[in-house]
Design an enzyme around this catalytic site. Structure first.
Site, PDB file in Angstrom:
ATOM      1  CB  SER A   1      -0.908   0.000   1.229  1.00  0.00           C
ATOM      2  OG  SER A   1      -0.190   0.513   2.331  1.00  0.00           O
ATOM      3  CE  LYS A   2      -1.971   6.591  -3.003  1.00  0.00           C
ATOM      4  NZ  LYS A   2      -3.404   6.709  -3.103  1.00  0.00           N
TER       5      LYS A   2
END
Ligand code: GLU
Length: 476
Positions: free
Chosen positions: A255-256
Site C-alpha cells: 500500500s501507499k
C-alpha cells in the site's frame, strides 16, 4: 517484420503515478512480447474521469521510457488500431452496447449506490452471497420509459446467464471455471454515461486483436464476466495470465504506506531502472541467475512455469541488494552521470565541480553505494563542515592526543595524503596512541562521523586548506 501474431497490451489508468504492481504488469507484457516476437501495445485506460489525473499519460510514458520498456503501438507512436486512449474510443463502446441492446442482454438499472449497499448488507446478514437482486430487470416497460423521460440516472447492466459456467485458460492458473450464478449482472456504464473499464477493455481487446492478457490477479474474477461477453459476441477468448499481487513484508497487500509502493519513491531514492526491472523479473519466479540484463531476462523468462500463488513478497531489502549489484557493475564515468542529479540537488555547492573532480570523490565510496542518492549523503561532509560532538571525541580520548595532533596539522594538511598518513602513523608510534583512536578522531574532524572512507582517501577528497581548518577546529 514480426513473425508471430502475438499481441499484448499494458492498460494503465493515468492516475499520476505508477505503482510497482503496474510496473510489473508492464514488464511481464514487455518480456512476453519481446521473447515471442510479438507486439507490445500501450493503451491508456482513461474512461473514469475521477482517475484521469494525467490526461495525456505523460507520466506513464516517461516512466516507461525511463524503465526502458519500449512499445510498438500506443500514444505518441500510434499504430493500426489507434487511438490508444480509451476516452477517444467511446464510439466503439457505444456500438458494442447497441449490439447488446439488440440482443436483449442488457437492461437499465436505476438503483442508487445507497440502495445497492443496503441490499448488499442485508444479503450478508442473511449469509447469502452478495449479488445484485435484479430488481430493475423486471421493471415494466412503461416505468423504464417514464424514468428515462425524467432523466433518472441509470447504468446498463449485462445479464449473466446464471446457469452457465465461464471457462478460460490462464497461463499461471491453468484452466479456470467460474459459475456465473455467483456474479451480479455486471455494470457496463456509469451513471455519467461513461463506460466501465471491464467493458471498454473487453471491446478494445477484441478490436485490437489481443491474444494474451497479462494483468494483476485482482482481475481474475472480472475475467469470468468478460468471458461471458466474448461468448455473446462470438469472439475468440484470449489467453489470460493473472500475476500475483505484490505484498509487503508483513504479507499484506502493498500500500501507499509501504516504501517503494510507487515508482516515484524508488526514482527519488536513487534506484536504477535496470535494477527495478531485474528485481521484478526474478521475484516469485525461478531464474537461472539473479542479476540479468534486459536481453537475458527476455531470453530466459519462463512463461511455462508461472506461479499462481496469489501474492508474492515485495522485499525492498532484496531490491536494494540488486541495486547495489547494478551500481557496482557500472564504470565510474557512467556513475558520475547517474549520481550527478542527486549530488547537485542536495549539495548545490558541488554542482560547478567538473566531471573529474566528482569522479575522484566517487571512487572511494563507489563500492558502498546501495542507491544513487547515497552518493549525495556520503559526500555531504565535502560541502558542510561537521559540528563536533565532544562526548564522541572523548570516546577516542581526544584530551590525551590533542596537543600532539596540533603539532602535526601542517603535515596532515600538506596536500599529499601519503605524507599525512605517515605523520599520523609516526605520531601513534611516538606516543603509543591507538591507531584506531587517532584515525577515528581525524575522521570525525573531517566528516563528523567515526565511520567512513579510509583516511588516505579522505585526505585526497578535501582541499588542504579545508583539512587544516577542520583539524584546527578539533584541537582548539
Ligand atoms: N487498469 C487495469 C489495471 O491496471 C488494467 C486491467 C486490464 O489489464 O484489463 O489493473
Amino acid at each position: 517484420m514480426k513473425t508471430s501474431n502475438i499481441r499484448v497490451r499494458f492498460a494503465p489508468s493515468p492516475t499520476g503515478f505508477m505503482h510497482l504492481g503496474n510496473v510489473r504488469s508492464a514488464l511481464i507484457n514487455y518480456l512476453f512480447a519481446r521473447q515471442k516476437d510479438g507486439i507490445f501495445i500501450i493503451r491508456i485506460e482513461d474512461t473514469d474521469p475521477e482517475r484521469n489525473v494525467d490526461p495525456h499519460a505523460t507520466r506513464i510514458l516517461s516512466d516507461l521510457a525511463w524503465l526502458k520498456l519500449s512499445f510498438d503501438e500506443g500514444p505518441e507512436k500510434s499504430g493500426p488500431y489507434a487511438p490508444y486512449f480509451q476516452s477517444k474510443r467511446t464510439a466503439l463502446y457505444t456500438e458494442a452496447l447497441n449490439t447488446l441492446k439488440e440482443k436483449n442482454v442488457i437492461y437499465p438499472c436505476f438503483c442508487t449506490t445507497e440502495e445497492l449497499e443496503k441490499k448488499r448488507q442485508r444479503q450478508l446478514a442473511l449469509k447469502q452471497p452478495p449479488r445484485y437482486d435484479r430488481a430493475c430487470l423486471t421493471l415494466p416497460k412503461e416505468e423504464v420509459k417514464a424514468r428515462f423521460e425524467r432523466d433518472m440516472p441509470f447504468i446498463w447492466r449485462f445479464i449473466l446467464d446464471h446457469t452457465k459456467t465461464a471457462t478460460f485458460y490462464d497461463l499461471a492458473h491453468k484452466t479456470m471455471h467460474f459459475e456465473l450464478k455467483h456474479f451480479s449482472d455486471v455494470p457496463l456504464t456509469r451513471q455519467d454515461g461513461s463506460f466501465t473499464f471491464l467493458f471498454a477493455n473487453f471491446v478494445d481487446d477484441v478490436a485490437m486483436k489481443i491474444t494474451h492478457v497479462f494483468r494483476g490477479e485482482d482481475h481474475l474474477t472480472n475475467t469470468a464476466v468478460q468471458v461471458a461477453l466474448y461468448e455473446v459476441f462470438e469472439e475468440e477468448v484470449p489467453v489470460f495470465c493473472h500475476l500475483p499481487i505484490l505484498g509487503n513484508v508483513e504479507g499484506k497487500k502493498l500500500s501507499k504506506r509501504d516504501f517503494g509502493f510507487s515508482l516515484t519513491d524508488l526514482q527519488e531514492a536513487g534506484f536504477l531502472p535496470e535494477a527495478i526491472t531485474n528485481y521484478l523479473a526474478i521475484i516469485g519466479h525461478s531464474v537461472p541467475k539473479e542479476i540479468m540484463s534486459a536481453q537475458e531476462m527476455i531470453d530466459s523468462y519462463n512463461f511455462d512455469h508461472l506461479s499462481a500463488t496469489g501474492q508474492i513478497k515485495y522485499d525492498v531489502e532484496k531490491l536494494r541488494w540488486v541495486n547495489h549489484q547494478w551500481i557496482k557493475g557500472y564504470d565510474l564515468d557512467k556513475l558520475v552521470e547517474l549520481c550527478r542529479p542527486f549530488i547537485n540537488k542536495k549539495l548545490p555547492m558541488l554542482s560547478s565541480w567538473d566531471h573529474e573532480k566528482i569522479k575522484a570523490l566517487l571512487l572511494p565510496i563507489k563500492e558502498e553505494l546501495v542507491t544513487l542518492k547515497q552518493s549525495a549523503d556520503l559526500l555531504t561532509f565535502i560541502a558542510e563542515r561537521p559540528t563536533l560532538d565532544t562526548t564522541l571525541l572523548e570516546t577516542y580520548k581526544l584530551s590525551n592526543s590533542k596537543e600532539a595532533l596540533k603539532k602535526i596539522i601542517p603535515q596532515i594538511a600538506s596536500g599529499s595524503p601519503e605524507t599525512g598518513v605517515l605523520a599520523l602513523k609516526a605520531l601513534c608510534k611516538e606516543h603509543s596512541f591507538a591507531v584506531k583512536d587517532i584515525y577515528s578522531l581525524v575522521r570525525i574532524a573531517l566528516t563528523g562521523s567515526a565511520q567512513g572512507p579510509a583516511i588516505h582517501d579522505l585526505l585526497g577528497m578535501l582541499a588542504p586548506e579545508e583539512i587544516k581548518i577542520r583539524l584546527e577546529n578539533l584541537v582548539k
